[in-house]
Design an enzyme around this catalytic site. Structure first.
Site, PDB file in Angstrom:
ATOM      1  N   ARG A 261     -38.479  20.531  18.156  1.00  0.00           N
ATOM      2  CA  ARG A 261     -38.034  21.665  17.326  1.00  0.00           C
ATOM      3  C   ARG A 261     -38.737  22.909  17.845  1.00  0.00           C
ATOM      4  O   ARG A 261     -39.758  22.825  18.526  1.00  0.00           O
ATOM      5  CB  ARG A 261     -38.382  21.424  15.855  1.00  0.00           C
ATOM      6  CG  ARG A 261     -39.866  21.319  15.618  1.00  0.00           C
ATOM      7  CD  ARG A 261     -40.213  20.860  14.204  1.00  0.00           C
ATOM      8  NE  ARG A 261     -41.648  21.001  13.989  1.00  0.00           N
ATOM      9  CZ  ARG A 261     -42.327  20.289  13.108  1.00  0.00           C
ATOM     10  NH1 ARG A 261     -41.732  19.362  12.386  1.00  0.00           N
ATOM     11  NH2 ARG A 261     -43.617  20.485  12.955  1.00  0.00           N
TER      12      ARG A 261
ATOM     13  N   ASN B 165     -40.297   3.935   7.450  1.00  0.00           N
ATOM     14  CA  ASN B 165     -39.805   4.888   6.453  1.00  0.00           C
ATOM     15  C   ASN B 165     -38.903   5.919   7.137  1.00  0.00           C
ATOM     16  O   ASN B 165     -39.297   6.540   8.128  1.00  0.00           O
ATOM     17  CB  ASN B 165     -41.000   5.589   5.797  1.00  0.00           C
ATOM     18  CG  ASN B 165     -40.546   6.420   4.611  1.00  0.00           C
ATOM     19  OD1 ASN B 165     -40.434   5.927   3.495  1.00  0.00           O
ATOM     20  ND2 ASN B 165     -40.244   7.683   4.863  1.00  0.00           N
TER      21      ASN B 165
ATOM     22  N   ASN C 157     -24.686   8.778  16.597  1.00  0.00           N
ATOM     23  CA  ASN C 157     -24.318   7.571  17.346  1.00  0.00           C
ATOM     24  C   ASN C 157     -23.049   7.721  18.165  1.00  0.00           C
ATOM     25  O   ASN C 157     -22.716   6.859  18.945  1.00  0.00           O
ATOM     26  CB  ASN C 157     -24.152   6.386  16.376  1.00  0.00           C
ATOM     27  CG  ASN C 157     -23.065   6.646  15.342  1.00  0.00           C
ATOM     28  OD1 ASN C 157     -22.849   7.781  14.932  1.00  0.00           O
ATOM     29  ND2 ASN C 157     -22.378   5.605  14.931  1.00  0.00           N
TER      30      ASN C 157
ATOM     31  N   LEU D 184       5.464 -21.058   0.816  1.00  0.00           N
ATOM     32  CA  LEU D 184       6.700 -20.282   0.967  1.00  0.00           C
ATOM     33  C   LEU D 184       6.409 -18.787   0.859  1.00  0.00           C
ATOM     34  O   LEU D 184       5.865 -18.326  -0.139  1.00  0.00           O
ATOM     35  CB  LEU D 184       7.722 -20.692  -0.093  1.00  0.00           C
ATOM     36  CG  LEU D 184       8.043 -22.191  -0.174  1.00  0.00           C
ATOM     37  CD1 LEU D 184       9.234 -22.421  -1.101  1.00  0.00           C
ATOM     38  CD2 LEU D 184       8.308 -22.787   1.202  1.00  0.00           C
TER      39      LEU D 184
ATOM     40  N   ASP E 190       3.484 -15.834  -3.441  1.00  0.00           N
ATOM     41  CA  ASP E 190       3.371 -14.739  -4.415  1.00  0.00           C
ATOM     42  C   ASP E 190       2.769 -15.205  -5.742  1.00  0.00           C
ATOM     43  O   ASP E 190       2.870 -14.518  -6.748  1.00  0.00           O
ATOM     44  CB  ASP E 190       4.740 -14.093  -4.654  1.00  0.00           C
ATOM     45  CG  ASP E 190       5.758 -15.061  -5.248  1.00  0.00           C
ATOM     46  OD1 ASP E 190       5.447 -16.254  -5.396  1.00  0.00           O
ATOM     47  OD2 ASP E 190       6.876 -14.605  -5.558  1.00  0.00           O
TER      48      ASP E 190
ATOM     49  N   THR F 199      14.859 -21.907  -1.841  1.00  0.00           N
ATOM     50  CA  THR F 199      13.536 -22.525  -1.692  1.00  0.00           C
ATOM     51  C   THR F 199      13.600 -23.891  -0.989  1.00  0.00           C
ATOM     52  O   THR F 199      12.675 -24.251  -0.259  1.00  0.00           O
ATOM     53  CB  THR F 199      12.848 -22.664  -3.061  1.00  0.00           C
ATOM     54  OG1 THR F 199      13.810 -23.109  -4.041  1.00  0.00           O
ATOM     55  CG2 THR F 199      12.288 -21.330  -3.542  1.00  0.00           C
TER      56      THR F 199
ATOM     57  N   ARG G 180      11.947  -6.228  -5.481  1.00  0.00           N
ATOM     58  CA  ARG G 180      11.472  -5.427  -6.613  1.00  0.00           C
ATOM     59  C   ARG G 180      10.132  -4.730  -6.371  1.00  0.00           C
ATOM     60  O   ARG G 180       9.685  -3.939  -7.185  1.00  0.00           O
ATOM     61  CB  ARG G 180      11.402  -6.309  -7.866  1.00  0.00           C
ATOM     62  CG  ARG G 180      12.783  -6.523  -8.479  1.00  0.00           C
ATOM     63  CD  ARG G 180      12.685  -7.179  -9.821  1.00  0.00           C
ATOM     64  NE  ARG G 180      12.462  -8.607  -9.693  1.00  0.00           N
ATOM     65  CZ  ARG G 180      11.871  -9.361 -10.619  1.00  0.00           C
ATOM     66  NH1 ARG G 180      11.413  -8.800 -11.719  1.00  0.00           N
ATOM     67  NH2 ARG G 180      11.720 -10.645 -10.442  1.00  0.00           N
TER      68      ARG G 180
ATOM     69  N   ALA H  66       8.755 -16.313   2.636  1.00  0.00           N
ATOM     70  CA  ALA H  66       9.796 -15.664   3.433  1.00  0.00           C
ATOM     71  C   ALA H  66      10.544 -14.585   2.669  1.00  0.00           C
ATOM     72  O   ALA H  66      11.212 -13.746   3.253  1.00  0.00           O
ATOM     73  CB  ALA H  66      10.791 -16.714   3.931  1.00  0.00           C
TER      74      ALA H  66
HETATM   75  C1  UD1 Z   1      11.621 -20.280  -8.400  1.00  0.00           C
HETATM   76  C2  UD1 Z   1      12.139 -21.615  -8.951  1.00  0.00           C
HETATM   77  C3  UD1 Z   1      12.082 -21.561 -10.480  1.00  0.00           C
HETATM   78  C4  UD1 Z   1      10.689 -21.247 -10.943  1.00  0.00           C
HETATM   79  C5  UD1 Z   1      10.186 -19.984 -10.297  1.00  0.00           C
HETATM   80  C6  UD1 Z   1       8.711 -19.801 -10.593  1.00  0.00           C
HETATM   81  C7  UD1 Z   1      13.777 -22.416  -7.362  1.00  0.00           C
HETATM   82  C8  UD1 Z   1      15.226 -22.594  -7.080  1.00  0.00           C
HETATM   83  N1  UD1 Z   1      13.482 -21.815  -8.496  1.00  0.00           N
HETATM   84  O1  UD1 Z   1      12.558 -19.294  -8.797  1.00  0.00           O
HETATM   85  O2  UD1 Z   1      12.494 -22.792 -11.007  1.00  0.00           O
HETATM   86  O3  UD1 Z   1      10.639 -21.156 -12.336  1.00  0.00           O
HETATM   87  O4  UD1 Z   1      10.315 -20.039  -8.868  1.00  0.00           O
HETATM   88  O5  UD1 Z   1       8.261 -18.569 -10.146  1.00  0.00           O
HETATM   89  O6  UD1 Z   1      12.967 -22.834  -6.579  1.00  0.00           O
HETATM   90  N2  UD1 Z   1      11.352 -18.203  -0.754  1.00  0.00           N
HETATM   91  C9  UD1 Z   1      11.475 -18.409   0.603  1.00  0.00           C
HETATM   92  N3  UD1 Z   1      12.712 -18.576   1.128  1.00  0.00           N
HETATM   93  C10 UD1 Z   1      13.828 -18.556   0.391  1.00  0.00           C
HETATM   94  C11 UD1 Z   1      13.706 -18.360  -1.012  1.00  0.00           C
HETATM   95  C12 UD1 Z   1      12.454 -18.181  -1.546  1.00  0.00           C
HETATM   96  O7  UD1 Z   1      10.466 -18.442   1.321  1.00  0.00           O
HETATM   97  O8  UD1 Z   1      14.905 -18.744   0.955  1.00  0.00           O
HETATM   98  C13 UD1 Z   1      10.017 -18.015  -1.330  1.00  0.00           C
HETATM   99  C14 UD1 Z   1       9.821 -16.641  -1.937  1.00  0.00           C
HETATM  100  O9  UD1 Z   1       9.273 -15.755  -0.982  1.00  0.00           O
HETATM  101  C15 UD1 Z   1       8.851 -16.934  -3.052  1.00  0.00           C
HETATM  102  C16 UD1 Z   1       9.175 -18.344  -3.481  1.00  0.00           C
HETATM  103  O10 UD1 Z   1       9.855 -18.925  -2.392  1.00  0.00           O
HETATM  104  O11 UD1 Z   1       7.499 -16.914  -2.626  1.00  0.00           O
HETATM  105  C17 UD1 Z   1      10.026 -18.410  -4.739  1.00  0.00           C
HETATM  106  O12 UD1 Z   1      11.256 -17.804  -4.507  1.00  0.00           O
HETATM  107  P1  UD1 Z   1      11.980 -16.913  -5.596  1.00  0.00           P
HETATM  108  O13 UD1 Z   1      13.245 -16.435  -5.050  1.00  0.00           O
HETATM  109  O14 UD1 Z   1      11.038 -15.910  -6.141  1.00  0.00           O
HETATM  110  O15 UD1 Z   1      12.285 -18.029  -6.696  1.00  0.00           O
HETATM  111  P2  UD1 Z   1      12.589 -17.790  -8.210  1.00  0.00           P
HETATM  112  O16 UD1 Z   1      13.991 -17.327  -8.355  1.00  0.00           O
HETATM  113  O17 UD1 Z   1      11.527 -16.988  -8.827  1.00  0.00           O
HETATM  114 CA    CA Z   2       9.868 -15.535  -8.108  1.00  0.00          CA
END
Ligand code: UD1
Ligand code: CA
Length: 449
Positions: A422, A359, A368, A8, A105, A81, A15, A10
């Protein structure tokens, strides 16, 4: 059981305060995303699907650079997610094995942890990776009963009692691919965030009579990056671990805390790395080589017994054979230095081939670049390039040939020949003494005015 990865990536990474997608920020000089991909690749997956959204074009390019066989699918709206995982369904429609969900990430998941999760699939339909958090903060909480995982509750939706649980969700999970997609399909968004939570698949699985379990890992492995400060901290973690791993492998480093490594740096046993050396990506240093202080290496290969630096720069395509010496203020780019070549001082060797034992005198430069094209310089074996020779490429110097110091070599020098380019020296007896006397007299006269 064959494995498919669903990574994942996206999310926007708000932040990070950056126009660059979060997963492309560099960690140990590789996009963040490559770290999780690399851990996943150790499982020899049958398929790899990356879910991209924000900056999809760049994320796709970076994915394919690392894993050309990967498929990139687009999640155009980030609805959660579970919704992200659902985007991988078409790409895996003919796949019958297990699907492992990773986050782009979260760079430090180890291959052994992933192996443990795969093993745990023997006893559970859904296996979630959890960790005991020192500060559970806003992580999802794992609600367990004995060995069973009952449900995952997101912090926002948790009761006070659930928030008191310190076993947290890393986000990584594995299940049979068809089971996972069926469960994800059933996830709704009636929760505090209005998002489709992947975490809901646990309770849904249990409601269908399936079992769920937890594999625990060290909190450090699940470190996720959400801000620049966390990225900076992750860099520190990476460097500390990579240095320790090299020491364990028998690399000699007297001040490892000053050595900066890249994600893919390879250094052989009994090689020595002096303080303040920086490794860019793509470097291999063979056993017994010595990288002296303040050198910068990138995209190069240093063979056994070679000595580099202090203050040397090896750029992409620098290939140093055994026992080559490259000394202070020497830059090498896209050049092959054969066994025993010495270039000890103040030299630029770019787009060049240099034969055995040749050498290269101080101050030598391969010219170059003509402003438009790059040209090659070829120097044979056992040659002697006089100090301050300008080799205007394309040009060649044959085996055993010499060039005179200060020469500008614009024509090929055949084997065994001396190339001189030279002006002849003119010597004027007594001239220096007379000139100095004249200048001193002039200064004395000015002083009286
Ligand atoms: C998520 C988990 C949480 C966990 C935490 C660990 C869920 C609902 N929650 O929360 O339980 O403790 O990770 O770090 O899963 N992403 C997508 N598409 C989306 C949403 C997210 O690709 O629509 C990707 C984000 O880019 C990221 C990852 O999924 O790489 C996690 O998403 P993020 O929104 O950071 O989840 P958390 O709220 O941290
Ligand atoms: Ca996160």
């Amino acid at each position: 059981m064959s494995i498919a990865l669903i990574l994942l990536a996206a999310g926007k990474g708000t932040r990070m305060e950056s126009d660059r997608p979060k997963v492309l920020h560099p960690l140990a000089q590789a996009p963040l995303l490559w770290h999780a991909l690399r851990a996943g690749q150790t499982l020899d997956p049958a398929a790899c699907v990356v879910v991209a959204g924000h900056g999809a074009e760049e994320v796709s390019a970076a994915t394919l650079e690392f894993a050309p066989e990967a498929q990139v699918v687009i999640q155009s709206e980030q609805l959660g997610t579970a919704h992200a995982v659902a985007q991988a369904r078409d790409a895996l429609k003919d796949f019958g094995g297990d699907a492992l969900v990773l986050y782009g990430d979260t760079p430090f998941i180890s291959d052994t942890t992933l192996q443990t999760m795969i093993a745990a699939r023997a006893t559970h339909d859904v296996v979630v990776l959890g960790f005991e958090a020192a500060d559970p903060g806003r992580y999802g909480r794992l609600v367990t009963q004995g060995d069973d995982l009952l449900e995952i509750v997101e912090y926002k939706d948790a009761t006070e009692a659930q928030r008191a649980i310190s076993l947290c969700n890393s986000g990584v999970l594995i299940a049979a691919s068809d089971t996972l997609f069926a469960l994800v399909e059933a996830v709704g968004n009636d929760n505090a965030s209005g998002e489709y939570y992947l975490t809901d698949v646990v309770a849904l699985a249990r409601a269908r009579g399936l079992s769920a379990g937890v594999v625990r890992c060290d909190e450090a492995e699940t470190l996720g990056i959400n801000s620049r400060a966390e990225l900076r901290a992750a860099e520190g973690v990476f460097q500390t671990r990579a240095r320790a791993a090299l020491l364990d492998d028998g690399v000699l480093m007297t001040a490892p805390e000053t050595v900066h490594l890249a994600w893919d740096t390879v250094i052989g046993r009994d090689a020595e790395v002096e303080p303040y050396v920086v490794f860019g990506p793509g470097v291999t240093v063979e056993t017994g080589a010595r990288i002296r202080a303040f050198s910068h290496l990138e995209g190069c290969h240093v063979s056994r017994g070679a000595v580099v630096g202090p203050y040397a720069r090896l750029r992409p395509g620098a290939e140093l054979a055994e026992d080559v010496h490259v000394g202070n203020f020497v830059e090498v780019k896209n050049a092959y230095l054969a066994e025993g070549v010495k270039a000890n001082h103040l030299t630029y060797l770019g787009d060049a081939d240099v034969g055995e034992r040749t050498n290269i005198g101080a101050g030598t430069i391969t010219c170059n670049y003509d402003g438009v094209f790059k040209h090659r310089t070829t120097i044979g074996r056992d040659a002697f390039i006089g100090s301050d020779t300008m080799l205007v490429a394309p040009v060649s110097v044959g085996d055993g040939a010499m060039t005179g110091s200060g020469s500008v070599i614009t024509e090929d020098v055949p084997a065994g020949a001396l190339g001189l380019g030279r002006t002849r020296q003119v010597t004027k007896p007594g001239f220096a003494t007379r000139l100095r006397d004249m200048l001193r007299a002039k200064k004395a006269a000015q002083g009286k005015e």
